[in-house]
Scaffold this active site. Structure first.
Site, PDB file in Angstrom:
ATOM      1  N   THR A   1      31.624   6.177 -29.472  1.00 33.49           N
ATOM      2  CA  THR A   1      32.644   7.136 -29.439  1.00 33.49           C
ATOM      3  C   THR A   1      33.214   7.278 -31.075  1.00 33.49           C
ATOM      4  OG1 THR A   1      34.927   8.033 -28.983  1.00 33.49           O
ATOM      5  CG2 THR A   1      34.004   6.068 -28.120  1.00 33.49           C
TER       6      THR A   1
ATOM      7  N   GLU B   1      36.180   7.851 -31.640  1.00 33.69           N
ATOM      8  CA  GLU B   1      37.408   6.919 -31.390  1.00 33.69           C
ATOM      9  C   GLU B   1      37.312   5.515 -32.109  1.00 33.69           C
ATOM     10  OE1 GLU B   1      40.724   7.397 -29.998  1.00 33.69           O
ATOM     11  OE2 GLU B   1      40.417   9.367 -30.481  1.00 33.69           O
TER      12      GLU B   1
ATOM     13  N   TYR C   1      41.074   2.485 -25.258  1.00 35.48           N
ATOM     14  CA  TYR C   1      39.879   2.936 -25.177  1.00 35.48           C
ATOM     15  C   TYR C   1      39.176   2.681 -26.099  1.00 35.48           C
ATOM     16  CZ  TYR C   1      36.540   6.670 -24.956  1.00 35.48           C
ATOM     17  OH  TYR C   1      35.436   7.455 -24.953  1.00 35.48           O
TER      18      TYR C   1
ATOM     19  N   LYS D   1      35.559   0.285 -26.474  1.00 36.62           N
ATOM     20  CA  LYS D   1      34.466   0.908 -26.905  1.00 36.62           C
ATOM     21  C   LYS D   1      33.856   0.121 -28.198  1.00 36.62           C
ATOM     22  CE  LYS D   1      33.516   4.392 -24.190  1.00 36.62           C
ATOM     23  NZ  LYS D   1      31.889   4.842 -23.649  1.00 36.62           N
TER      24      LYS D   1
HETATM   25  P1  NAP Z   1      33.799  11.975 -18.025  1.00 34.27           P
HETATM   26  O1  NAP Z   1      33.574  13.501 -17.748  1.00 34.27           O
HETATM   27  O2  NAP Z   1      35.418  11.539 -17.866  1.00 34.27           O
HETATM   28  O3  NAP Z   1      33.042  11.166 -17.186  1.00 34.27           O
HETATM   29  C1  NAP Z   1      33.178   9.976 -16.989  1.00 34.27           C
HETATM   30  C2  NAP Z   1      32.062   9.052 -15.755  1.00 34.27           C
HETATM   31  O4  NAP Z   1      32.325   7.841 -15.668  1.00 34.27           O
HETATM   32  C3  NAP Z   1      32.444   9.860 -14.498  1.00 34.27           C
HETATM   33  O5  NAP Z   1      31.104  10.018 -13.921  1.00 34.27           O
HETATM   34  C4  NAP Z   1      33.332   8.805 -13.728  1.00 34.27           C
HETATM   35  O6  NAP Z   1      33.273   9.091 -12.306  1.00 34.27           O
HETATM   36  C5  NAP Z   1      32.314   7.532 -14.378  1.00 34.27           C
HETATM   37  N1  NAP Z   1      33.171   6.214 -14.115  1.00 34.27           N
HETATM   38  C6  NAP Z   1      34.654   6.204 -14.306  1.00 34.27           C
HETATM   39  N2  NAP Z   1      34.883   4.798 -13.962  1.00 34.27           N
HETATM   40  C7  NAP Z   1      33.864   4.189 -13.618  1.00 34.27           C
HETATM   41  C8  NAP Z   1      33.613   2.877 -13.000  1.00 34.27           C
HETATM   42  N3  NAP Z   1      34.369   2.101 -12.994  1.00 34.27           N
HETATM   43  N4  NAP Z   1      32.321   2.744 -12.646  1.00 34.27           N
HETATM   44  C9  NAP Z   1      31.421   3.733 -12.652  1.00 34.27           C
HETATM   45  N5  NAP Z   1      31.288   4.973 -13.183  1.00 34.27           N
HETATM   46  C10 NAP Z   1      32.804   5.350 -13.713  1.00 34.27           C
HETATM   47  O7  NAP Z   1      33.309  11.527 -19.398  1.00 34.27           O
HETATM   48  P2  NAP Z   1      32.118  12.465 -20.509  1.00 34.27           P
HETATM   49  O8  NAP Z   1      32.844  13.395 -21.422  1.00 34.27           O
HETATM   50  O9  NAP Z   1      31.029  12.842 -19.613  1.00 34.27           O
HETATM   51  O10 NAP Z   1      31.856  11.387 -21.315  1.00 34.27           O
HETATM   52  C11 NAP Z   1      30.605  10.309 -21.135  1.00 34.27           C
HETATM   53  C12 NAP Z   1      30.742   9.048 -21.818  1.00 34.27           C
HETATM   54  O11 NAP Z   1      30.690   9.617 -23.284  1.00 34.27           O
HETATM   55  C13 NAP Z   1      31.890   8.370 -21.733  1.00 34.27           C
HETATM   56  O12 NAP Z   1      31.574   7.145 -21.838  1.00 34.27           O
HETATM   57  C14 NAP Z   1      32.762   8.638 -22.978  1.00 34.27           C
HETATM   58  O13 NAP Z   1      33.707   7.512 -23.113  1.00 34.27           O
HETATM   59  C15 NAP Z   1      31.910   8.793 -23.751  1.00 34.27           C
HETATM   60  N6  NAP Z   1      32.252  10.065 -25.001  1.00 34.27           N
HETATM   61  C16 NAP Z   1      32.617  11.182 -24.781  1.00 34.27           C
HETATM   62  C17 NAP Z   1      32.850  11.752 -25.628  1.00 34.27           C
HETATM   63  C18 NAP Z   1      33.593  13.284 -25.199  1.00 34.27           C
HETATM   64  O14 NAP Z   1      33.890  13.969 -26.163  1.00 34.27           O
HETATM   65  N7  NAP Z   1      33.331  13.823 -24.246  1.00 34.27           N
HETATM   66  C19 NAP Z   1      32.780  11.564 -26.870  1.00 34.27           C
HETATM   67  C20 NAP Z   1      32.311  10.407 -27.081  1.00 34.27           C
HETATM   68  C21 NAP Z   1      31.970   9.464 -26.184  1.00 34.27           C
HETATM   69  P3  NAP Z   1      34.140   9.815 -11.510  1.00 34.27           P
HETATM   70  O15 NAP Z   1      33.456  10.886 -11.585  1.00 34.27           O
HETATM   71  O16 NAP Z   1      34.007   8.975 -10.135  1.00 34.27           O
HETATM   72  O17 NAP Z   1      35.308   9.774 -12.189  1.00 34.27           O
HETATM   73  O1  G4F Z   2      41.005  16.140 -25.620  1.00 37.54           O
HETATM   74  P1  G4F Z   2      41.458  14.663 -25.864  1.00 37.54           P
HETATM   75  O2  G4F Z   2      42.474  14.125 -24.837  1.00 37.54           O
HETATM   76  O3  G4F Z   2      40.636  14.091 -26.767  1.00 37.54           O
HETATM   77  P2  G4F Z   2      40.470  12.534 -27.370  1.00 37.54           P
HETATM   78  O4  G4F Z   2      41.756  11.748 -27.314  1.00 37.54           O
HETATM   79  O5  G4F Z   2      39.853  12.803 -28.599  1.00 37.54           O
HETATM   80  O6  G4F Z   2      39.046  11.851 -26.695  1.00 37.54           O
HETATM   81  C1  G4F Z   2      38.134  12.502 -26.216  1.00 37.54           C
HETATM   82  O7  G4F Z   2      37.048  12.345 -27.215  1.00 37.54           O
HETATM   83  C2  G4F Z   2      36.484  11.017 -27.841  1.00 37.54           C
HETATM   84  C3  G4F Z   2      35.683  11.122 -28.639  1.00 37.54           C
HETATM   85  O8  G4F Z   2      36.396  10.948 -29.889  1.00 37.54           O
HETATM   86  C4  G4F Z   2      36.097  10.439 -26.408  1.00 37.54           C
HETATM   87  F1  G4F Z   2      35.623   9.144 -26.991  1.00 37.54           F
HETATM   88  C5  G4F Z   2      37.025  10.443 -25.242  1.00 37.54           C
HETATM   89  O9  G4F Z   2      36.325   9.830 -24.383  1.00 37.54           O
HETATM   90  C6  G4F Z   2      37.555  11.814 -25.062  1.00 37.54           C
HETATM   91  O10 G4F Z   2      36.281  12.463 -24.660  1.00 37.54           O
HETATM   92  O11 G4F Z   2      42.552  14.928 -26.953  1.00 37.54           O
HETATM   93  C7  G4F Z   2      42.195  15.610 -28.308  1.00 37.54           C
HETATM   94  C8  G4F Z   2      43.569  15.498 -29.090  1.00 37.54           C
HETATM   95  C9  G4F Z   2      44.360  14.370 -29.447  1.00 37.54           C
HETATM   96  O12 G4F Z   2      44.619  14.447 -30.682  1.00 37.54           O
HETATM   97  C10 G4F Z   2      45.652  14.356 -28.408  1.00 37.54           C
HETATM   98  O13 G4F Z   2      46.720  13.784 -28.875  1.00 37.54           O
HETATM   99  O14 G4F Z   2      44.459  16.456 -28.573  1.00 37.54           O
HETATM  100  C11 G4F Z   2      45.785  16.082 -28.671  1.00 37.54           C
HETATM  101  N1  G4F Z   2      46.593  16.755 -27.288  1.00 37.54           N
HETATM  102  C12 G4F Z   2      47.541  17.509 -27.573  1.00 37.54           C
HETATM  103  N2  G4F Z   2      48.118  17.590 -26.437  1.00 37.54           N
HETATM  104  C13 G4F Z   2      46.314  16.541 -26.058  1.00 37.54           C
HETATM  105  C14 G4F Z   2      47.332  17.048 -25.482  1.00 37.54           C
HETATM  106  N3  G4F Z   2      45.245  15.805 -25.292  1.00 37.54           N
HETATM  107  C15 G4F Z   2      45.393  15.947 -24.086  1.00 37.54           C
HETATM  108  N4  G4F Z   2      44.427  15.166 -23.396  1.00 37.54           N
HETATM  109  N5  G4F Z   2      46.326  16.426 -23.362  1.00 37.54           N
HETATM  110  C16 G4F Z   2      47.344  17.096 -24.103  1.00 37.54           C
HETATM  111  O15 G4F Z   2      48.386  17.532 -23.558  1.00 37.54           O
END
Ligand code: NAP
Ligand code: G4F
Length: 347
Positions: free
Chosen positions: A139, A141, A164, A168
């Site tokens: 990620t 992050e 987090y 990672k």
């Molecule tokens: P998400 O919607 O939060 O999905 C996370 C998945 O992980 C869910 O299926 C969740 O299961 C499962 N999980 C959580 N804890 C677990 C455990 N202890 N054992 C097995 N499975 C578990 O996340 P996403 O947005 O699809 O992201 C997928 C991956 O990419 C994650 O690793 C995230 O950190 C990474 N990532 C995401 C982004 C982004 O912007 N979306 C960017 C960079 C990296 P439940 O449904 O039961 O909760």
């Molecule tokens: O949507 P966010 O929670 O995403 P964040 O923290 O960037 O993380 C996501 O992207 C990562 C990739 O860079 C993934 F690895 C991670 O698993 C996840 O998918 O927050 C985005 C921004 C942050 O700066 C946060 O401080 O939005 C700001 N924010 C402001 N108000 C908020 C809020 N975020 C959340 N979740 N909720 C709020 O009320």
């Protein structure tokens, strides 16, 4: 260069019930794969995205198999992986919420770092029987915040700003180590934020699109947020899972940044979302310290040149289009909710 015959491959996904799990499973089923997903037991059903996918792809549903498991249960995971004998493993499972990782640092470490290590160990053992390729969901992050280090590429040093991000980084390094020490085909996808109508409801984009639509329909009065000055490089999840798959089809394993190269503030996202319903976000939005983080990543903006050149990957969906897709979806949800309420009130 692609080097794969996808027709009868088997893939195993952790995190299949999440946002990326939905899009990647859809892509793999469309490409003829047998897909096995690890789901964790919870008191309430957590399979709504996968259930939706089964409805959308009824003809392929017999190629989708779910197994109970958990990333914190390494032995069970290895047993499952050896049983399924996948050609490709996508480790998408994670405690993926950055703010929540400050409340649950040990748990986040166990799932996101030790869990990834369990997947790699399982692949190392499986490799004695057959070739296997692994994708690790890394990620942006991990870059965190070093002033002046934007845009971020594969060469940018890591400086994580949350439990987090730290977990990672550890998983990233384990992945590189398994590639170098055990000659495993493992890739880190360093993905920047990617969103969709299937995004979890507590991430900021979805929180905004759901709230704007519900406020428009009179179902909600206000939206409470944290830092609206932070900037993110937001792409569409459907485009990003294509890059995951491409990484595992190459001749050599490698690590890739996947991003759009554009950055926007949370405030810009708010403005576009509320304006599209003829609303002024300032009238409805409050800030609450509980949504701020002890340390914030102020700006993320990715340089995906390497992915463009080596994988031939580039994002297809613009920022404006992404916001529009999410708003349309959540407006439909809000309208249905309102009709439901109106029907229930009728004598
Ligand atoms: P998400 O919607 O939060 O999905 C996370 C998945 O992980 C869910 O299926 C969740 O299961 C499962 N999980 C959580 N804890 C677990 C455990 N202890 N054992 C097995 N499975 C578990 O996340 P996403 O947005 O699809 O992201 C997928 C991956 O990419 C994650 O690793 C995230 O950190 C990474 N990532 C995401 C982004 C982004 O912007 N979306 C960017 C960079 C990296 P439940 O449904 O039961 O909760
Ligand atoms: O949507 P966010 O929670 O995403 P964040 O923290 O960037 O993380 C996501 O992207 C990562 C990739 O860079 C993934 F690895 C991670 O698993 C996840 O998918 O927050 C985005 C921004 C942050 O700066 C946060 O401080 O939005 C700001 N924010 C402001 N108000 C908020 C809020 N975020 C959340 N979740 N909720 C709020 O009320």
């Amino acid at each position: 260069m692609l080097c794969s015959n996808t027709s009868s491959k088997t893939a195993l996904l952790t995190g299949i019930t999440g946002q990326d799990g939905y899009y990647l499973t859809r892509l793999l089923l469309q490409r003829g794969y047998n897909v096995h997903g690890i789901v964790r037991r919870s008191s309430a059903m957590n399979r709504h995205r996968i259930d939706h996918l089964r409805e959308q792809m009824q003809a392929a549903a017999n190629r989708l198999h779910l197994h109970y498991g958990d990333l914190t249960d390494g032995i069970g995971l290895m047993e499952k992986i050896l049983e399924v004998q996948p050609d490709e493993i996508y480790n998408l499972g994670a405690q993926s919420h950055v703010r929540v990782s400050f409340d649950t640092p040990h748990y986040t470490e166990q799932v996101n770092s030790a869990g990834a290590l369990s997947v790699l160990e399982s692949a190392r053992v499986l490799q004695k029987q057959k070739p296997v390729r692994v994708y690790q969901a890394s990620t942006s992050e991990m870059f965190g915040g070093i002033p002046g280090s934007s845009p971020q590429s594969e060469l940018t040093p890591f400086h994580p700003q949350s439990p987090y991000g730290c977990a990672k980084v550890a998983a990233f390094q384990h992945t590189v180590n398994y590639r170098e020490a055990h000659d495993l085909f493992v890739c880190n996808g360093i993905l920047f934020n990617h969103e969709s109508p299937y995004r979890g409801e507590t991430f900021v984009t979805r929180k905004i699109t759901l709230a704007a639509a519900r406020i428009k329909e009179g179902l909600q009065d206000e939206l409470v947020l944290g830092n609206v000055d932070a900037k993110r490089d937001w792409g569409f999840a459907g485009d990003y899972v294509e890059a995951m798959w491409l990484m595992l089809q190459q001749e050599q394993p490698d690590d890739f940044v996947i991003a759009t190269g554009e950055t926007h503030s949370v405030q810009e996202f708010l403005e576009i979302a509320f304006n599209s319903f003829g609303l002024d976000w300032r009238e409805y939005t409050q800030q609450n310290p509980k949504h701020f983080r002890p340390a914030e990543v102020e700006i993320l903006c990715g340089d995906a040149t390497k992915a463009r050149e080596k994988l031939g990957w580039e994002p297809k969906t613009s920022f404006e289009e992404l916001v529009r897709i999410m708003l349309e979806h959540d407006h439909e949800l809000a309208k249905r909710e309102k009709w439901g309420e109106e029907l229930a009130e009728r004598p």
